[in-house]
Design an enzyme around this catalytic site. Structure first.
Site, PDB file in Angstrom:
ATOM      1  N   LYS A 208       0.838  -1.200   0.000  1.00 38.61           N
ATOM      2  CA  LYS A 208       0.000   0.000   0.000  1.00 38.61           C
ATOM      3  C   LYS A 208       0.874   1.252   0.000  1.00 38.61           C
ATOM      4  O   LYS A 208       0.691   2.158  -0.789  1.00 38.61           O
ATOM      5  CB  LYS A 208      -0.913  -0.048   1.225  1.00 38.61           C
ATOM      6  CG  LYS A 208      -1.851   1.117   1.350  1.00 38.61           C
ATOM      7  CD  LYS A 208      -2.819   0.920   2.508  1.00 38.61           C
ATOM      8  CE  LYS A 208      -3.579   2.203   2.774  1.00 38.61           C
ATOM      9  NZ  LYS A 208      -4.509   2.094   3.888  1.00 38.61           N
ATOM     10  N   GLU A 214      10.442  -4.666   4.634  1.00 40.75           N
ATOM     11  CA  GLU A 214      10.522  -6.058   4.180  1.00 40.75           C
ATOM     12  C   GLU A 214      10.241  -6.156   2.684  1.00 40.75           C
ATOM     13  O   GLU A 214      10.981  -6.805   1.926  1.00 40.75           O
ATOM     14  CB  GLU A 214       9.500  -6.929   4.928  1.00 40.75           C
ATOM     15  CG  GLU A 214       9.779  -7.123   6.400  1.00 40.75           C
ATOM     16  CD  GLU A 214       9.164  -6.044   7.284  1.00 40.75           C
ATOM     17  OE1 GLU A 214       8.857  -4.941   6.770  1.00 40.75           O
ATOM     18  OE2 GLU A 214       9.004  -6.293   8.491  1.00 40.75           O
ATOM     19  N   GLY A 270      -4.872  -2.166   4.970  1.00 42.79           N
ATOM     20  CA  GLY A 270      -4.085  -3.303   4.483  1.00 42.79           C
ATOM     21  C   GLY A 270      -4.773  -4.637   4.751  1.00 42.79           C
ATOM     22  O   GLY A 270      -4.853  -5.505   3.882  1.00 42.79           O
ATOM     23  N   ARG A 271      -5.299  -4.798   5.973  1.00 50.87           N
ATOM     24  CA  ARG A 271      -5.899  -6.089   6.342  1.00 50.87           C
ATOM     25  C   ARG A 271      -7.291  -6.261   5.763  1.00 50.87           C
ATOM     26  O   ARG A 271      -7.930  -7.289   5.980  1.00 50.87           O
ATOM     27  CB  ARG A 271      -5.905  -6.226   7.865  1.00 50.87           C
ATOM     28  CG  ARG A 271      -6.529  -5.064   8.613  1.00 50.87           C
ATOM     29  CD  ARG A 271      -6.133  -5.101  10.075  1.00 50.87           C
ATOM     30  NE  ARG A 271      -6.623  -3.946  10.828  1.00 50.87           N
ATOM     31  CZ  ARG A 271      -5.996  -2.784  10.947  1.00 50.87           C
ATOM     32  NH1 ARG A 271      -4.839  -2.590  10.334  1.00 50.87           N
ATOM     33  NH2 ARG A 271      -6.496  -1.809  11.687  1.00 50.87           N
ATOM     34  N   GLU A 356      -4.854  -6.832  14.611  1.00 53.93           N
ATOM     35  CA  GLU A 356      -4.375  -5.497  14.241  1.00 53.93           C
ATOM     36  C   GLU A 356      -5.552  -4.513  14.325  1.00 53.93           C
ATOM     37  O   GLU A 356      -5.370  -3.334  14.608  1.00 53.93           O
ATOM     38  CB  GLU A 356      -3.756  -5.507  12.833  1.00 53.93           C
ATOM     39  CG  GLU A 356      -2.730  -4.405  12.640  1.00 53.93           C
ATOM     40  CD  GLU A 356      -1.948  -4.511  11.338  1.00 53.93           C
ATOM     41  OE1 GLU A 356      -2.525  -4.252  10.278  1.00 53.93           O
ATOM     42  OE2 GLU A 356      -0.744  -4.851  11.382  1.00 53.93           O
ATOM     43  N   HIS A 387      -5.277 -33.463  17.596  1.00 51.21           N
ATOM     44  CA  HIS A 387      -4.185 -34.290  18.114  1.00 51.21           C
ATOM     45  C   HIS A 387      -3.050 -33.438  18.651  1.00 51.21           C
ATOM     46  O   HIS A 387      -1.921 -33.908  18.772  1.00 51.21           O
ATOM     47  CB  HIS A 387      -3.703 -35.239  17.016  1.00 51.21           C
ATOM     48  CG  HIS A 387      -4.770 -36.196  16.602  1.00 51.21           C
ATOM     49  ND1 HIS A 387      -4.945 -37.420  17.222  1.00 51.21           N
ATOM     50  CD2 HIS A 387      -5.769 -36.079  15.693  1.00 51.21           C
ATOM     51  CE1 HIS A 387      -5.995 -38.027  16.674  1.00 51.21           C
ATOM     52  NE2 HIS A 387      -6.513 -37.235  15.750  1.00 51.21           N
ATOM     53  N   LYS A 507       9.287  -0.844  14.160  1.00 47.15           N
ATOM     54  CA  LYS A 507       9.824  -0.523  12.827  1.00 47.15           C
ATOM     55  C   LYS A 507      10.898   0.553  12.946  1.00 47.15           C
ATOM     56  O   LYS A 507      11.968   0.462  12.349  1.00 47.15           O
ATOM     57  CB  LYS A 507       8.717   0.026  11.918  1.00 47.15           C
ATOM     58  CG  LYS A 507       7.732  -0.971  11.380  1.00 47.15           C
ATOM     59  CD  LYS A 507       6.869  -0.251  10.327  1.00 47.15           C
ATOM     60  CE  LYS A 507       5.609  -1.009  10.010  1.00 47.15           C
ATOM     61  NZ  LYS A 507       4.676  -0.255   9.173  1.00 47.15           N
TER      62      LYS A 507
END
Ligand code: F6P
Length: 546
Positions: A208, A214, A270-271, A356, A387, A507
């Site tokens: 965005k 990253e 973003g999410r 978030e 399990h 960050k």
């Protein structure tokens, strides 16, 4: 709601009193008292069926929770979101992921401008591009068709695309390879491209902001790898790199032609962006028609959320039940357990969407909260979790509400396996709710000393969400269901569910530490003694030959 804290609302106080009354009630009694409970406490919408009968609730609980929604002003907040008001107050932005799936004829105004035509212009460009790549008309620098797509992004620019790709793999073009790179750990990139041919590989740089450490680092590595595999000709970048971003300036300065950029807008979080151009990899995988079918699925739930009365409104009910568990029972987590292998990344996707959004410590006005907000979401596809961690859900000391998600029809019929899967999901909800008493354990012949170990106290809440089959449309509906449940919770908690300031500090500090790790000269580190020592230790080891 005005700025009064939610705990002062009459419905909140009534719920606190009510909780004291029903805290000791067991689901065994509730089901015994009402033989039709399992049919009554359900809701169906847009092909989704929600059974919420196995929660520790009575009709009075639901009535009070619905009053809470009214008193918290949920109707007005829903209208404000759909109406393009700037409800993301700390960033002064509208919140309009619902516009991403609005049909062409709808109009949604932000600052007086209808945003829907722009959404469809981008969708049309994505369609043309996807058709060209999928058909082989779009060729790489050497003339080879593109057969490998690598999405580079992180957070919402990765989790939605990778979840959707995995979820809809059945519908994808199996002649194409899709990879997703997110971590700044170079291993992620190295493993993603190790068997790929640069001549047939297209990178989608999804960000965005187009400034995320990253993503930009991985994008630069991709550029170097691509260029070195294609003879170093800079002209090749135009054929092997496209961008998805809101930041045209940064895209161009990275070297990607603005003609190869697919835009979106600051009113898409973003999410909440997997159905924007961030979903370009999804469209390339499943094709434009299926992508639009997915959008129609989202839209169906949007309309349900916007118009259905709260007592039959699935996201509202789910959101209110989440509040009930979180704020009255003190449940700290929610397990999301899809009994569908294709949804293996769904819990990871939901973690960003839920945590978030609602991991906040102040109200919309910035006042400290006197109550808990977002719980921890986690999960694994069934039956694998059974399990592993289900032991704790069944017999541990913590209350963990569960969302079970299952589909009546499988996409891969293998004998009776799908019925076995469904039998397991139904059995888990039953075991959690009703457990097994000491008398029942004894009647099975257990010696007295073993009885306590084999008792299941039960009374552990769960929702069961059933859908017909996993399709692009049902995936859209499921995601929209959770988006609006998260919104409902955020409204009740009176928080900003659409900012994410909590990710900033780390960050900034990382940017400060990077040169301290890599500078040749030993400088004076000004952190705390622990961080200083960790930096020094790493410097020592990184300089030693392997
Ligand atoms: O981690 C914070 C965050 O801003 C997320 O909200 C977002 O999804 C992610 O980083 C990626 O941001 P961008 O798409 O701008 O690279």
């Amino acid at each position: 709601m005005a700025t009064a804290t939610i705990t002062e609302l009459p419905a909140w106080k009534a719920l606190s009193d009510h909780y004291q009354k029903i805290d000791r009630l067991h689901l065994r009694e509730l089901f015994a008292q009402d033989p039709r409970r399992g049919e009554r406490l359900t809701v169906e919408a847009a092909g989704l069926y929600l059974d919420y009968s196995k929660n520790r609730i009575t009709d009075e609980t639901i009535a009070l929770l619905l009053q809470l929604a009214e008193q918290a002003g949920l109707h007005a907040r829903i209208d404000a979101m759909f109406g393009g008001e700037k409800i993301n107050v700390s960033e002064n932005r509208a919140v309009l992921h619902v516009a991403l799936r609005a049909p062409k004829e709808q109009s949604i105004l932000v600052d007086g401008e209808d945003v829907v035509p722009g959404v469809h212009r981008v969708l049309d460009r994505m369609t043309t591009f996807s058709n060209r790549v999928r058909s082989g008309a779009w060729r790489g620098h050497t003339g080879k068709p593109i057969r490998n797509i690598v999405n580079i992004g992180i957070g919402g620019s990765d989790l939605g695309p990778v979840m959707a790709y995995e979820a809809l793999k059945h519908y994808s073009d199996r002649a194409m390879t899709f990879r997703f790179v997110s971590n700044v750990d170079g291993t992620d990139f190295a493993e993603a491209i190790r068997d790929l041919d640069p001549a047939g590989t297209l990178f989608i740089v999804s960000s965005k902001t187009f400034t995320t450490l990253e993503t930009m680092t991985n994008a630069r590595s991709a550029r170097t790898w691509s260029l070195s595999g294609l003879g170093g000709d800079e002209a090749s970048v135009a054929k092997h790199f496209v961008a998805v971003s809101t930041n045209a300036k940064e895209v161009t300065s990275f070297g990607i032609d603005a003609a190869n950029m697919f835009g979106f807008w600051d009113w898409v979080g973003g999410r909440y962006s997997m159905d924007s151009a961030i979903g370009l990899s999804t469209m390339l995988a499943i094709g434009p028609d299926n992508f639009r079918i997915m959008l129609a699925g989202f839209h169906e739930i949007d309309e349900h959320f916007r118009t259905a009365p709260f007592e039959r409104n699935m996201p509202v009910l789910m959101g209110l039940l989440a509040i009930w568990h979180n704020n009255f029972f003190g449940a700290q987590t929610v397990a999301v357990l899809p009994y569908e292998q294709y949804l293996k990344r769904f819990p990871a996707y939901l973690q960003q969407l839920t945590m978030e959004s609602n991991g906040k410590h102040v109200t919309l006005e910035g006042d400290a909260l006197g109550y808990d907000t977002g719980p921890v979401y986690w999960g694994e596809p069934g039956t694998n979790g059974q399990h592993s961690f289900y032991q704790l859900i069944h017999q541990g000391t913590r209350l963990i509400p569960c969302d079970f998600i299952a589909f009546h029809k499988t996409l891969n019929r293998l004998g009776e396996q799908h019925d076995m899967l469904l039998a397991n999901v139904f059995a888990q909800g039953e075991a959690l709710a009703f457990g097994k008493t000491a008398d029942e354990v004894r009647a099975e012949g257990s010696p007295d000393w073993l009885v306590p170990h084999r008792v299941f106290e039960g009374n552990r809440p769960s929702n069961t969400i059933l859908l017909e089959q996993l399709t692009p449309a049902t995936l859209g509906k499921l995601v929209a269901l959770y988006e609006h449940s998260v919104f409902t919770q955020g409204v009740i908690w009176h928080i900003d569910s659409f900012d994410q300031w909590g990710v900033e500090l780390g960050k900034v500090l990382a940017q400060r530490i990077i040169p301290e790790l890599t500078n040749e000269a030993e400088s004076k580190f000004c952190h705390d003694s622990s961080t200083n020592a960790l930096i020094r230790r790493h410097r020592t080891f990184r300089e030693q030959p392997r």
